[in-house]
Design a protein around this motif. Sequence first.
Motif, PDB file in Angstrom:
ATOM      1  N   LEU A  57     -43.909   3.382   3.030  1.00 14.65           N
ATOM      2  CA  LEU A  57     -43.017   4.533   3.191  1.00 14.65           C
ATOM      3  C   LEU A  57     -43.101   5.393   1.937  1.00 14.65           C
ATOM      4  O   LEU A  57     -42.733   4.945   0.851  1.00 14.65           O
TER       5      LEU A  57
ATOM      6  N   LEU B 104     -38.545  -2.827   6.857  1.00 17.12           N
ATOM      7  CA  LEU B 104     -37.618  -2.129   7.744  1.00 17.12           C
ATOM      8  C   LEU B 104     -37.275  -3.007   8.933  1.00 17.12           C
ATOM      9  O   LEU B 104     -38.070  -3.870   9.319  1.00 17.12           O
TER      10      LEU B 104
ATOM     11  N   LEU C 297     -37.513   0.259  15.122  1.00 14.71           N
ATOM     12  CA  LEU C 297     -37.098   1.608  14.749  1.00 14.71           C
ATOM     13  C   LEU C 297     -38.026   2.653  15.356  1.00 14.71           C
ATOM     14  O   LEU C 297     -39.233   2.453  15.478  1.00 14.71           O
TER      15      LEU C 297
ATOM     16  N   VAL D 259     -38.861   6.972  14.830  1.00 14.29           N
ATOM     17  CA  VAL D 259     -38.770   7.917  13.715  1.00 14.29           C
ATOM     18  C   VAL D 259     -37.319   8.391  13.578  1.00 14.29           C
ATOM     19  O   VAL D 259     -36.780   8.450  12.474  1.00 14.29           O
TER      20      VAL D 259
ATOM     21  N   THR E 262     -34.458   6.867  14.450  1.00 13.14           N
ATOM     22  CA  THR E 262     -33.565   5.849  13.901  1.00 13.14           C
ATOM     23  C   THR E 262     -33.918   5.534  12.449  1.00 13.14           C
ATOM     24  O   THR E 262     -33.040   5.187  11.670  1.00 13.14           O
ATOM     25  N   LEU E 263     -35.182   5.673  12.069  1.00 10.06           N
ATOM     26  CA  LEU E 263     -35.563   5.508  10.661  1.00 10.06           C
ATOM     27  C   LEU E 263     -34.869   6.554   9.798  1.00 10.06           C
ATOM     28  O   LEU E 263     -34.300   6.231   8.761  1.00 10.06           O
TER      29      LEU E 263
ATOM     30  N   HIS F  63     -31.339   5.654   9.455  1.00 10.85           N
ATOM     31  CA  HIS F  63     -31.245   4.477   8.576  1.00 10.85           C
ATOM     32  C   HIS F  63     -31.321   4.902   7.107  1.00 10.85           C
ATOM     33  O   HIS F  63     -30.645   4.341   6.258  1.00 10.85           O
TER      34      HIS F  63
ATOM     35  N   LEU G 131     -42.086   2.776  15.433  1.00  7.80           N
ATOM     36  CA  LEU G 131     -42.820   2.382  14.234  1.00  7.80           C
ATOM     37  C   LEU G 131     -43.261   0.930  14.352  1.00  7.80           C
ATOM     38  O   LEU G 131     -42.561   0.106  14.955  1.00  7.80           O
TER      39      LEU G 131
END
Length: 68
Positions: free
Chosen positions: A7, A14, A18, A20, A22-23, A26, A53
Amino acid sequence: MAILVRLNGEQSELPDGLTVETLLGHLGVKATRVAVEVNETVVTKDRYATHRLSGGDSIEIVAFVGGG
């Protein structure tokens, strides 16, 4: 369960499952102010909710900066 991704150039762990969208939630990042690239491919905003992801993904989140 967790996945390992890169990342913004750093190894990160992570939660599995997830997208994109919800990332970004988060991480506390507003989707309207960033561009996201996964594995060197831009993910368009209309796909944030469906683009899942996976472990080993390389994710870059770039913030828009205004100026003049």
